[in-house]
Design an enzyme around this catalytic site. Structure first.
Site: not given
Lengths: 244, 559
Positions: B132-135, B267, B276, B278, B559
C-alpha cells in the site's frame, strides 16, 4: 481411507513449535480446531476413526467435527492439508529452518547465491496461494465457484452426498421411520447420490441397510449406471457383487 | 540453501530495496523533475479531480464500512440490505434477486475476506502495508477517492532528458537484464520462470502455464520495444529470477485516445518473494516506458490495488466434464448427476454457421476484419485501437505451423495459440462477423491423473448483425444477442473439437448477454482492470456503471 501420507520434516518442526508456542494461547478456538483437524488428517487418517461424540461432550464433538471437516476439505490432497497447516503455523510465528542444514562455512555475501534456484519444491513457509510474486498482477486463475455446502445436511440425501457414514447412523437412530429409497426433489435416491459422487463407504452402508439398487432416476439411470459413467470402478464392483 | 541464511540476509535485502521504495518514490521531487515544464501530449489533459489532500481528509465511506465488517464471519444484514436496495433501485424488482441470492453472491465474492484484508477482490493476495505504501507513491487514483469530473492524466509527461537515466538499484547480487525474446534460449528462460512461479489460484490447485509460443506472440506485437522486456538475474550465475513486460497499445478511454503500455507477466521467483522486488520492477518498467515517451499504462490483477477502473468476473463453460470434476475445477450441482451434467454440456459436433460461411480467418480478410472490429468496438468505453498490422498480429500471427485446410473449421496446429474465424456472407462475400479465442493452459498442481488443464479464453469478436438495425435499438439488441450466441456457441464447438477442457470468458464487452444461454457458470476469480497515470470514473464490468450495462465498459482483453 487410512492415511498413507508421510508429512515432511517441516511439518514435524511446525508441530513441535506449536506444541509449546506461547503464541498459541492467544489463538482462537477455531484456529486451534483447524490445526487439530489437519494434524489428525496428516498423522492418523483422513476421517475420524470413532463415532461422533455426543452433544454433551462439547470438546470431543468439536474436535471430531474439525477432524472430519479437514478430511472432507482436503480428501486425498494431503499435500495441501500440510501446506495449510504450515501456513497457519507460519502465521503464528513459526519459521521453517531445517535443522539438517549445516551452518555456513562460506564467505558472507556469497551465501545468498547458494539458493538452489532449480529446486522446484515451493518454499515451505508460504506454501500456498497468491500470484506471481507481483502481488497478484496479471490475469487471474479462476475455477468454478463451489456450490454452497450443507444446504440439506439434515436430510438423508444431504448425508448421502456428504459421505459421512457416522452421521447417517446417528440420523437413522433418531429417525428410524425414514425411507432410504425415497427420492429427493430432483428424483434421486440416497444411493444414486452416493454412487454418483463416489462415496464408497456410504454406498456400502446403504446396501447394508437393504436399499433398492434398481430405482431409476429422472434420466432413467440406476445407481450402478451412474457409478459407471462417473468412473467409480470400486463402487461398480461393490454393486455388482453386493454380498462380498 | 538454508532458511537461516535467507532470514539473516532478509533484513539487509529489504533495507536495500526500501531505499528505492521510499527514497525515490518521490524520485521526481528529489531529482527536481517535478517542477519542470509540462509536456502534455495533445490528448492528455489533466484530470480535474479534487485535490489529493482534500480527499484524504474525507474518511472514505468504503473503508468505514469495511472496518465495521472486521471480526464478523457472516455478511452482515445491513450490507445485504444495501445491495438489495441498490439492485432494486437500478433494475426494478428482478426475478431471482432475493436476500438469499444476494447473500450467496456476496459470500462467493468473499467480501468478508476483502474486509479483513485477507484478499483483494478474490484470490488470496494478502496485501501487506508495504504494497500500500508503494501504491500511495504512484500516480494512480487512491482507494476511496471520488471519481473525477473529467478524464485525464495525474502526472504530466516529461521530455526524455528529464526522465531518470539510470536503472533503479537492485539488491546486491542481482542485476537487470534486457530479455531478447528473439533468442530461443531467453524465451525459454522466461517460459520456465513463469511456468514455475507465475499466478496460481487461491488454493494453489492451478498455475498458469503460458507456452513459449504464446509469450512470443503476446510480447512482440508491431512496434514492440525490447527494452520493455525486463528481467532480473542472479549476478553470479545469471539465473533469471524475475520478469516484467510492457507492450505498446493505443487505448481509447471514453472520448480520449492515448498511447499506453500494456503491463503484464510480472513474476518473481518463489524464493524471492520476501524481497519486495515487485515495486522495483514496476518502477523500472515505468522508467523504460517514460524513456519511450509513454506515460500511461493498463494492467490487470486478481488482487485489489489502488484503484480498479473496472472489475470483471470469470465465467467458465465446461467442455470435458469428467476431467473438470476429477481435478475439482467444477462440481456436480445438487440437482444433477455427472451423467446428466455430461449430457447437458455436450456441444454439437459441427458449428451451426459452418454451412453459412464460417471459416478460419485468412490474410485477405485483414482489412475487412480491421474495419469491422474498429466499428464494433465503438460500443465500449475502454478499447484498444488496432492498426491493420496489429490486427494481423493479434489474429493471424499465432495460428501455428502447418497446413491450413481450405474451408475447414477444425483442428489445432502445432504451436497454435490463437484461433480466429470469420463468417463470409455466401452471397455478397463480405465479412459479416469474426471471433477469436486463445489457448492458455494451466498446470494442475496436485493431481495423480491429470497435469494440464487445457483452457481456451474468449478473445475479441465483432459482428455487423445487430449494428445494422441501428434505427430500432431494442430490435438491434435482440438480434445482436442472438448472433453473438451463434458465434460464441460455435467457438465452443471449435474449442471442444480442438481438445480444450474448458472455455473461459470475462464479464466484458457483450459477453454477459450470452453467458447464461451458453451454459457458462460463474467463477471464483475476479479480474481488476487498472490504468496507470489516468483518471476516469468507473467502467461497467461485473456490475453496470451509469447507464452502461454490465461488461460494456471494458473492451480490452489482456493476455
Amino acid at each position: 481411507m487410512s492415511s498413507e501420507y508421510t508429512p515432511s520434516l517441516a511439518f514435524h518442526n511446525a508441530a513441535a513449535y506449536l506444541s509449546n508456542a506461547s503464541s498459541l494461547s492467544k489463538v482462537s478456538n477455531d484456529t486451534k480446531l483447524e490445526l487439530y483437524g489437519l494434524f489428525k488428517c496428516l498423522t492418523v487418517s483422513s476421517s475420524p476413526n470413532s463415532s461422533r461424540p455426543s452433544i454433551f461432550d462439547f470438546t470431543g464433538r468439536a474436535k471430531w467435527d474439525a477432524w472430519s471437516s479437514a478430511g472432507k476439505t482436503f480428501g486425498n490432497r494431503l499435500v495441501d492439508a500440510e501446506a495449510r497447516y504450515l501456513e497457519i503455523a507460519a502465521s503464528l510465528g513459526w519459521r521453517d529452518q531445517p535443522i539438517a542444514t549445516p551452518p555456513s562455512l562460506g564467505k558472507k555475501g556469497e551465501e545468498e547465491e547458494e539458493i538452489d534456484w532449480d529446486d522446484e519444491s515451493p518454499p515451505q513457509n508460504r506454501g500456498t496461494g497468491a500470484g506471481g510474486g507481483g502481488g497478484g498482477m496479471g490475469a487471474t486463475v479462476s475455477s468454478v465457484a463451489p456450490p454452497p455446502l450443507g444446504e440439506d445436511a439434515d436430510t438423508v440425501h444431504g448425508i448421502a452426498l456428504s459421505g459421512d457414514v457416522a452421521e447417517l447412523k446417528g440420523f437413522l437412530d433418531a429417525h428410524p421411520e425414514v425411507d432410504l429409497n425415497e427420492r429427493d426433489e430432483f428424483g434421486y435416491t440416497p444411493l444414486h447420490l452416493a454412487c454418483d459422487r463416489g462415496n464408497t463407504i456410504m454406498v456400502q452402508e446403504l446396501l447394508r441397510k437393504g436399499v433398492d439398487q434398481n430405482v431409476k432416476d429422472a434420466d432413467e439411470f440406476t445407481a450402478i449406471e451412474l457409478a459407471r459413467v462417473a468412473g467409480h470402478e470400486d463402487i461398480v464392483a461393490i454393486l455388482e457383487k453386493p454380498d462380498s | 540453501m538454508s532458511g537461516t541464511h535467507s532470514t539473516a540476509q532478509k533484513g539487509k535485502a529489504e533495507e536495500i530495496i526500501d531505499t528505492t521504495l521510499e527514497g525515490e518514490d518521490h524520485a521526481s521531487s528529489s531529482e527536481g523533475e517535478e517542477d519542470t515544464a509540462e509536456h502534455p501530449i495533445d490528448q492528455n489533459t489533466p484530470s480535474t479531480s479534487t485535490s489529493h489532500k482534500k480527499k484524504k481528509k474525507k474518511k472514505s465511506k468504503v473503508s468505514k464500512a469495511l472496518k465495521a465488517l472486521k471480526g464478523q464471519k457472516e455478511v452482515p444484514q445491513a450490507v445485504v440490505d444495501k445491495v438489495l436496495e441498490t439492485v432494486k433501485a437500478k433494475h426494478g424488482e428482478t426475478e431471482g434477486v432475493d436476500e438469499n441470492t444476494v447473500r450467496m453472491a456476496l459470500d462467493h465474492l468473499k467480501i468478508m475476506d476483502v474486509a479483513k484484508g485477507k484478499t483483494g477482490l478474490m484470490g488470496k493476495g494478502r496485501k501487506d502495508a508495504g504494497d500500500h505504501k508503494f501504491w500511495a507513491t504512484q500516480p494512480v487514483p487512491q482507494l476511496g477517492e471520488e471519481g473525477p469530473t473529467d478524464d485525464g492524466y495525474i502526472e504530466a509527461s516529461k521530455p526524455r532528458e528529464e526522465v531518470r537515466q539510470d536503472p533503479y538499484p537492485l539488491p546486491k547480487d542481482f542485476q537487470w537484464s534486457t530479455i531478447d525474446l528473439n533468442d530461443p534460449n531467453q524465451l525459454k528462460e522466461v517460459y520456465e520462470l513463469l511456468s514455475l512461479n507465475y499466478v496460481e489460484d487461491h488454493d494453489a490447485s492451478f498455475r498458469f502455464r503460458y507456452t513459449a509460443e504464446f509469450l512470443d506472440w503476446a510480447l512482440k506485437p508491431p512496434g514492440y520495444h525490447k527494452e520493455w522486456h525486463i528481467g532480473v538475474r542472479v549476478a553470479s550465475n545469471k539465473k533469471l529470477v524475475a520478469f516484467i513486460s510492457g507492450v505498446p497499445i493505443t487505448l481509447r478511454v471514453r472520448n480520449k485516445t492515448f498511447g499506453a503500455s500494456e503491463i503484464n507477466y510480472l513474476c518473481v521467483h518463489k524464493k524471492l518473494r520476501s524481497k519486495r522486488l515487485a515495486p522495483v520492477l514496476i518502477k523500472e518498467v515505468t522508467r523504460q516506458c517514460h524513456l519511450m515517451g509513454i506515460f500511461q499504462a493498463i494492467y490487470t490483477a486478481g488482487v485489489l490495488l489502488p484503484t480498479p477502473v473496472s472489475t470483471c468476473r470469470y465465467f467458465h463453460r465446461s467442455l470435458n466434464v469428467p476431467k473438470l470434476i476429477d481435478i475439482k475445477f467444477t462440481y456436480v450441482p445438487r440437482n444433477q448427476t455427472l451423467a446428466r451434467m455430461i449430457r447437458l454440456n455436450k456441444v454439437a459436433s459441427i458449428p451451426h454457421l459452418a454451412q453459412h460461411g464460417l471459416r478460419e480467418m485468412e490474410d485477405k480478410d485483414i482489412p475487412e476484419v480491421a474495419e469491422l472490429f474498429g466499428k464494433y468496438m465503438e460500443r465500449f468505453d475502454m478499447v484498444p485501437l488496432m492498426s491493420v498490422d496489429e490486427v494481423r498480429h493479434q489474429f493471424l500471427s499465432g495460428i501455428g505451423e502447418g497446413e491450413r485446410v481450405k474451408g475447414s473449421w477444425k483442428g489445432r496446429r502445432e504451436k497454435q495459440v490463437v484461433w480466429s474465424y470469420v463468417v463470409e456472407d455466401p452471397q455478397t462475400h463480405k465479412i459479416t462477423d469474426f471471433f477469436s479465442f486463445y489457448s492458455l493452459p494451466s498446470t494442475i498442481i496436485h493431481d495423480p491423473k491429470h497435469n494440464l488443464l487445457e483452457a481456451a479464453y474468449l478473445f475479441y469478436y465483432a459482428t455487423d448483425v445487430g449494428l445494422r438495425t441501428a434505427g430500432n435499438l431494442d430490435e438491434g439488441e435482440v438480434n445482436l444477442k442472438l448472433r453473438l450466441g451463434e458465434l460464441i456457441g460455435d467457438a465452443l464447438i471449435i474449442a471442444a473439437e480442438a481438445g480444450f477442457d474448458v472455455f473461459n470468458a470475462l464479464t466484458l464487452m457483450d459477453n454477459v448477454s450470452v453467458l447464461q444461454d451458453l451454459k457458462f457458470g460463474g467463477g471464483d476469480g475476479l479480474l481488476n482492470f487498472y490504468l496507470y497515470n489516468w483518471r476516469t470514473s468507473p467502467l461497467a464490468g461485473v456490475t453496470g456503471a451509469g447507464d452502461r450495462d454490465p461488461g460494456r465498459g471494458v473492451g480490452v482483453v489482456m493476455l
